[in-house]
Motif scaffolding. Structure first.
Motif, PDB file in Angstrom:
ATOM      1  N   ALA A  16      18.479  36.938  -2.234  1.00 31.05           N
ATOM      2  CA  ALA A  16      19.547  37.028  -1.234  1.00 31.05           C
ATOM      3  C   ALA A  16      20.208  35.655  -1.098  1.00 31.05           C
ATOM      4  CB  ALA A  16      18.988  37.474   0.119  1.00 31.05           C
ATOM      5  N   PRO A  17      21.437  35.610  -0.544  1.00 32.23           N
ATOM      6  CA  PRO A  17      22.074  34.316  -0.287  1.00 32.23           C
ATOM      7  C   PRO A  17      21.210  33.439   0.622  1.00 32.23           C
ATOM      8  CG  PRO A  17      23.647  36.100  -0.041  1.00 32.23           C
ATOM      9  CD  PRO A  17      22.301  36.733  -0.176  1.00 32.23           C
ATOM     10  N   ILE A  18      21.299  32.125   0.416  1.00 37.18           N
ATOM     11  CA  ILE A  18      20.522  31.160   1.199  1.00 37.18           C
ATOM     12  C   ILE A  18      21.478  30.155   1.831  1.00 37.18           C
ATOM     13  CG2 ILE A  18      18.713  29.392   1.167  1.00 37.18           C
ATOM     14  CD1 ILE A  18      17.763  30.666  -1.506  1.00 37.18           C
ATOM     15  N   ALA A  19      21.254  29.849   3.101  1.00 35.84           N
ATOM     16  CA  ALA A  19      22.002  28.790   3.777  1.00 35.84           C
ATOM     17  C   ALA A  19      21.012  27.816   4.397  1.00 35.84           C
ATOM     18  CB  ALA A  19      22.903  29.369   4.860  1.00 35.84           C
ATOM     19  N   VAL A  20      21.155  26.534   4.064  1.00 35.95           N
ATOM     20  CA  VAL A  20      20.372  25.497   4.753  1.00 35.95           C
ATOM     21  C   VAL A  20      21.120  25.201   6.044  1.00 35.95           C
ATOM     22  CG1 VAL A  20      19.394  23.179   4.631  1.00 35.95           C
ATOM     23  CG2 VAL A  20      19.621  24.543   2.546  1.00 35.95           C
ATOM     24  N   THR A  21      20.496  25.508   7.180  1.00 37.11           N
ATOM     25  CA  THR A  21      21.209  25.425   8.470  1.00 37.11           C
ATOM     26  C   THR A  21      21.063  24.088   9.172  1.00 37.11           C
ATOM     27  OG1 THR A  21      19.306  26.330   9.687  1.00 37.11           O
ATOM     28  CG2 THR A  21      20.917  27.907   8.814  1.00 37.11           C
ATOM     29  N   GLY A  22      20.073  23.310   8.788  1.00 37.08           N
ATOM     30  CA  GLY A  22      19.876  22.016   9.442  1.00 37.08           C
ATOM     31  C   GLY A  22      18.536  21.425   9.058  1.00 37.08           C
ATOM     32  N   PHE A  23      18.323  20.163   9.438  1.00 35.75           N
ATOM     33  CA  PHE A  23      17.039  19.523   9.181  1.00 35.75           C
ATOM     34  C   PHE A  23      16.758  18.479  10.253  1.00 35.75           C
ATOM     35  CE2 PHE A  23      19.988  16.635   7.057  1.00 35.75           C
ATOM     36  CZ  PHE A  23      19.465  15.369   7.338  1.00 35.75           C
ATOM     37  N   VAL A  24      15.485  18.155  10.396  1.00 42.81           N
ATOM     38  CA  VAL A  24      15.046  17.097  11.306  1.00 42.81           C
ATOM     39  C   VAL A  24      14.062  16.229  10.539  1.00 42.81           C
ATOM     40  CG1 VAL A  24      13.854  16.518  13.459  1.00 42.81           C
ATOM     41  CG2 VAL A  24      15.280  18.580  13.330  1.00 42.81           C
ATOM     42  N   ARG A  25      14.165  14.914  10.709  1.00 42.34           N
ATOM     43  CA  ARG A  25      13.248  13.973  10.052  1.00 42.34           C
ATOM     44  C   ARG A  25      12.722  12.989  11.096  1.00 42.34           C
ATOM     45  NH1 ARG A  25      13.739   8.829   7.104  1.00 42.34           N
ATOM     46  NH2 ARG A  25      12.458   8.833   5.198  1.00 42.34           N
TER      47      ARG A  25
END
Length: 307
Positions: A274-283
């Motif tokens: 299925a389509p994939i979207a990276v919505t955000g990240f935290v480091r």
């Protein structure tokens, strides 16, 4: 009033404090159980206050996940030794487990009930100062959630499961295979731990950072003596390069440097289904931004020896 062993035992079970301290508290408050609880809390606060001026820049990053959401916490201590203390590790794990319900709000997290104690998370941290013997600080928390898919977590330099020095969250939105999606998300999280991108997309790069780079490139281009229209194109080219260096989706993927992260995500859609979207990240990097006191270890040892 006579303080009985049953009263001392009841206070100990209620507070988790040692028997002798419980007996003292009951003697000081005339056997009033609630007043004794307050007396012990004040004692804990007093001990904490003596240590509160010490810089707490060590400790642990903790991670927890719950379905389509996950959270990070940073709990600081004064020394690295505490990070290997099982009591401290248990404290951080329990706080991280509560963090998914706090929505990334540090005050909400501190106000949440700490399991099995009758205290809040914030009060439990204060109480733990006396037990562990160092200044402790619940510094920050963050939470990511996706409507479907997974929020992948990764802990670098882990000292125990979900506890370490660097913590990463990555929001992976997709209706595809969750296990394969999480595997990709974990690889992206490892990339983030290693490279430290500033933002997910060019639009999310802090304006001041972009303007600072643009000003530097403009000054460098003007020093070449070229006309303004050429300078503008030179700056545009250098800004594209800047975004490739600091924007997650534009960066060369450490797992496969022939692809950008964006291209790697697109390529993985067939396997995930299925389509994939990276919505955000935290480091989170432990102690990042905390000013640490420089100490002369030899002088400290000499002072301790009474020289």
């Amino acid at each position: 009033m006579t303080i009985t062993a049953q009263m001392v035992k009841a206070l100990r079970e209620k507070t988790g404090v040692g028997m002798m301290d419980c007996k003292t508290a009951l003697n000081e408050t005339g056997g009033d159980m609630e007043a004794a609880v307050d007396w012990l809390r004040k004692k804990g606060l007093s001990k904490a206050a003596k240590k509160a001026d010490r810089v707490a820049a060590e400790g642990l990053i903790g991670a927890s996940s719950e379905g389509t959401k996950a959270a990070l916490v940073e709990v600081n201590s004064e020394t690295d030794f505490v990070g290997r203390n099982e009591v401290f590790q248990t404290l951080v794990k329990a706080i991280a487990a509560e963090a998914t319900e706090a929505g990334g709000d540090i005050d909400a997290l501190k106000a949440r009930p700490f399991p099995g104690t009758g205290r809040t998370v914030g009060d439990e941290v204060t109480e733990s100062v006396a037990t562990i013997g160092e200044n402790l600080n619940l510094r920050r928390t963050a939470m990511l959630e996706v409507p479907e898919g997974v929020v992948s977590t990764y802990i670098h330099n882990a000292v125990a499961p979900n506890l370490g020095k660097i913590g990463i969250l990555v929001g992976m939105k997709s209706s595809g295979d969750v296990e394969k999606l999480d595997e990709l998300g974990r690889k992206i999280a490892m990339h983030i731990a290693a490279v430290g991108p500033l933002a997910l997309t060019p639009d999310e790069v802090p304006a001041e950072a972009a303007e600072r780079e643009k000003a530097v490139y403009s000054d460098q281009a003007r020093a070449s003596g070229k006309p303004e229209n050429i300078i503008e194109k030179m700056v545009e080219g250098r800004m594209r390069k800047f975004y490739e260096e600091v924007v997650l989706l534009k960066q060369s993927f450490v797992v496969n440097p022939d692809l950008t992260v964006e291209q790697a995500v697109k390529e993985a859609e067939g396997e995930v289904g299925a389509p994939i979207a990276v919505t955000g990240f935290v480091r989170f990097v432990l102690g990042e931004g905390i000013e640490k006191e420089e100490s002369d270890f030899a002088a400290e040892v000499a002072a301790a020896a009474g020289r």
